[in-house]
Design an enzyme around this catalytic site. Structure first.
Site, mmCIF file in Angstrom:
data_model
loop_
_atom_site.group_PDB
_atom_site.id
_atom_site.type_symbol
_atom_site.label_atom_id
_atom_site.label_comp_id
_atom_site.label_asym_id
_atom_site.label_seq_id
_atom_site.Cartn_x
_atom_site.Cartn_y
_atom_site.Cartn_z
ATOM 1 N N SER A 17 0.781 -1.174 0.085
ATOM 2 C CA SER A 17 -0.041 0.088 0.106
ATOM 3 C C SER A 17 0.807 1.269 -0.196
ATOM 4 O O SER A 17 1.731 1.491 0.899
ATOM 5 C CB SER A 17 -0.900 0.063 1.250
ATOM 6 O OG SER A 17 -1.462 1.271 1.448
ATOM 7 N N HIS A 42 -1.105 -0.933 -4.532
ATOM 8 C CA HIS A 42 -2.426 -0.584 -3.898
ATOM 9 C C HIS A 42 -2.238 0.993 -3.511
ATOM 10 O O HIS A 42 -1.638 1.277 -2.706
ATOM 11 C CB HIS A 42 -2.578 -1.523 -2.540
ATOM 12 C CG HIS A 42 -3.719 -1.352 -1.911
ATOM 13 N ND1 HIS A 42 -4.862 -1.957 -2.119
ATOM 14 C CD2 HIS A 42 -4.153 -0.501 -0.796
ATOM 15 C CE1 HIS A 42 -5.748 -1.683 -1.562
ATOM 16 N NE2 HIS A 42 -5.607 -0.844 -0.622
ATOM 17 N N ASP A 44 -4.395 3.592 -1.962
ATOM 18 C CA ASP A 44 -5.701 4.079 -1.074
ATOM 19 C C ASP A 44 -5.959 5.228 -1.178
ATOM 20 O O ASP A 44 -5.378 6.440 -1.256
ATOM 21 C CB ASP A 44 -5.183 3.987 0.542
ATOM 22 C CG ASP A 44 -5.076 2.532 0.812
ATOM 23 O OD1 ASP A 44 -4.022 2.133 1.382
ATOM 24 O OD2 ASP A 44 -6.088 1.645 0.628
ATOM 25 N N MET A 46 -8.834 8.389 -0.180
ATOM 26 C CA MET A 46 -9.482 8.882 1.135
ATOM 27 C C MET A 46 -10.101 10.249 1.040
ATOM 28 O O MET A 46 -9.345 11.082 0.518
ATOM 29 C CB MET A 46 -8.700 8.639 2.249
ATOM 30 C CG MET A 46 -8.082 7.408 2.513
ATOM 31 S SD MET A 46 -7.213 7.401 4.161
ATOM 32 C CE MET A 46 -6.349 5.908 3.895
ATOM 33 N N HIS A 76 -8.233 1.671 -4.507
ATOM 34 C CA HIS A 76 -9.137 1.363 -3.204
ATOM 35 C C HIS A 76 -9.766 2.923 -2.903
ATOM 36 O O HIS A 76 -9.177 3.572 -2.360
ATOM 37 C CB HIS A 76 -8.189 0.915 -2.151
ATOM 38 C CG HIS A 76 -9.401 0.412 -0.943
ATOM 39 N ND1 HIS A 76 -8.671 0.074 0.242
ATOM 40 C CD2 HIS A 76 -10.470 0.517 -0.767
ATOM 41 C CE1 HIS A 76 -9.523 0.181 1.230
ATOM 42 N NE2 HIS A 76 -10.879 0.217 0.420
ATOM 43 N N MET A 78 -12.125 4.817 -0.506
ATOM 44 C CA MET A 78 -12.671 4.857 0.686
ATOM 45 C C MET A 78 -13.134 6.158 0.501
ATOM 46 O O MET A 78 -12.745 7.195 1.219
ATOM 47 C CB MET A 78 -11.599 4.829 1.660
ATOM 48 C CG MET A 78 -11.081 3.462 1.986
ATOM 49 S SD MET A 78 -9.496 3.142 2.989
ATOM 50 C CE MET A 78 -8.419 3.558 1.785
ATOM 51 N N MET A 150 -11.507 -5.569 4.601
ATOM 52 C CA MET A 150 -10.641 -4.956 5.334
ATOM 53 C C MET A 150 -10.331 -5.630 6.801
ATOM 54 O O MET A 150 -11.188 -6.257 7.400
ATOM 55 C CB MET A 150 -11.632 -3.489 5.573
ATOM 56 C CG MET A 150 -11.526 -2.587 4.699
ATOM 57 S SD MET A 150 -10.168 -2.126 3.695
ATOM 58 C CE MET A 150 -9.339 -1.015 5.162
ATOM 59 N N ASP A 185 -6.779 -6.147 3.516
ATOM 60 C CA ASP A 185 -6.129 -4.964 3.504
ATOM 61 C C ASP A 185 -6.434 -4.118 4.984
ATOM 62 O O ASP A 185 -7.360 -4.121 5.441
ATOM 63 C CB ASP A 185 -7.054 -4.089 2.451
ATOM 64 C CG ASP A 185 -6.268 -2.656 2.395
ATOM 65 O OD1 ASP A 185 -6.961 -1.627 2.012
ATOM 66 O OD2 ASP A 185 -5.207 -2.326 3.154
HETATM 67 C C1 DX5 Z 1 -6.580 1.641 5.691
HETATM 68 C C2 DX5 Z 1 -5.547 1.483 4.617
HETATM 69 C C3 DX5 Z 1 -4.553 0.432 5.277
HETATM 70 C C4 DX5 Z 1 -3.405 0.323 4.319
HETATM 71 C C5 DX5 Z 1 -2.368 -0.821 4.774
HETATM 72 O O1 DX5 Z 1 -7.434 2.618 5.277
HETATM 73 O O2 DX5 Z 1 -6.355 0.851 3.665
HETATM 74 O O3 DX5 Z 1 -5.112 -0.423 5.463
HETATM 75 O O4 DX5 Z 1 -3.823 -0.094 3.180
HETATM 76 O O5 DX5 Z 1 -2.307 -0.611 5.979
HETATM 77 P P1 DX5 Z 1 -0.981 -1.392 7.026
HETATM 78 O O6 DX5 Z 1 -0.084 -0.090 7.049
HETATM 79 O O7 DX5 Z 1 -1.784 -1.681 8.127
HETATM 80 O O8 DX5 Z 1 -0.708 -2.469 6.053
HETATM 81 ZN ZN ZN Z 2 -6.666 0.114 1.060
#
Ligand code: DX5
Ligand code: ZN
Length: 238
Positions: A17, A42, A44, A46, A76, A78, A150, A185
């Site tokens: 990620s 990956h 993320d 937000m 991803h 969110m 998740m 994830d």
């Molecule tokens: C949460 C994110 C995390 C990230 C990975 O919103 O989606 O899950 O991808 O996090 P860690 O550092 O826990 O692997």
């Molecule tokens: Zn993610």
């Protein structure tokens, strides 16, 4: 290898990620992860509404696509309104876009988003949070290429994984069969990865467990998280 999520040469796939990357050096860290053996990046996204954090937008995806034309970009979302921003992330070059079931309220909403994503030539993912019943994703799972489970409440990396994650993965895998990707994830570590892949996870997102360590350790960490590889896995029915 942009189709690796749909036609994986091996499983599990490792998807570090970029949330845990150095945001001032994303390309450098992304190249380092791919050189270290990562299969997927990956990303993320937000919006500060669905989760209490704000980060990458479509422009970052587009920049990574320009810099890394062959990388598999797993985006991803969110965000509260995935439908509003979907075209921008697809045009930016996403290979897979996951939307959260928690914001797909109403009959046919999730299916409609999956159709838009697939019509644009990308793969579609449906994500669920730790507190969301598995039943919420089952009716629409058949029109998605991947289920994103998740392991933590979304918003921040570096959290501890929910203890029910492996059993939830086992239940989902039994329900969706072997031809659909199942991604975990959040909260993945070298120590818990095997239990997750043995439960049916075949795409492993890890941020802190990899990018929280010096780059020289990344190849070993990726292989340790990958564990025993099953070569030549071509999904049936995808
Ligand atoms: C949460 C994110 C995390 C990230 C990975 O919103 O989606 O899950 O991808 O996090 P860690 O550092 O826990 O692997
Ligand atoms: Zn993610």
């Amino acid at each position: 290898m942009r189709t690796v999520l749909i036609d994986p040469p091996r499983l599990p796939l490792i998807a570090p990620s970029l949330l845990a990357a150095d945001s001032a050096n994303l390309e450098r860290d992304a190249r380092g992860l791919l050189d270290a053996g990562a299969d997927v990046l990956h990303i993320d996204v937000m919006d500060g509404h669905f989760v209490p954090n704000i980060n990458f937008g479509p422009a970052v995806v587009a920049a990574l696509r320009r810099a890394l034309p062959d990388a598999c970009l797993d985006v991803h979302l969110m965000i509260e309104e995935p439908g509003r921003y979907l075209d921008a992330f697809l045009e930016a070059g996403s290979d897979l876009v996951s939307v959260h079931v928690e914001v797909c309220e109403g009959e046919g909403v999730a299916r409609g988003l999956a159709r838009r994503i697939r019509d644009a030539g990308a793969a579609a993912g449906l994500a669920l949070n730790p507190g969301t019943p598995i039943e919420a994703i089952l009716p629409d799972a058949e029109v998605f290429d991947m289920i994103l489970l998740m392991g933590v409440q979304p918003g921040f990396g570096g959290q501890s994984i929910d203890p029910h994650t492996a059993s939830r993965a086992r239940t989902i895998r039994a329900a969706i069969g072997s031809g659909v990707r199942l991604e975990v994830d959040g909260g993945v570590t070298v120590q818990n990865a095997t239990a997750l892949t043995e439960a049916g996870i075949d795409v492993v997102v890890a941020g802190t467990a990899i990018l929280g360590r010096p780059e020289g350790e990344w190849p070993g960490l990726i292989e340790a998280i990958r564990g025993d590889v099953v070569e030549g896995q071509c999904p049936d029915g995808l």
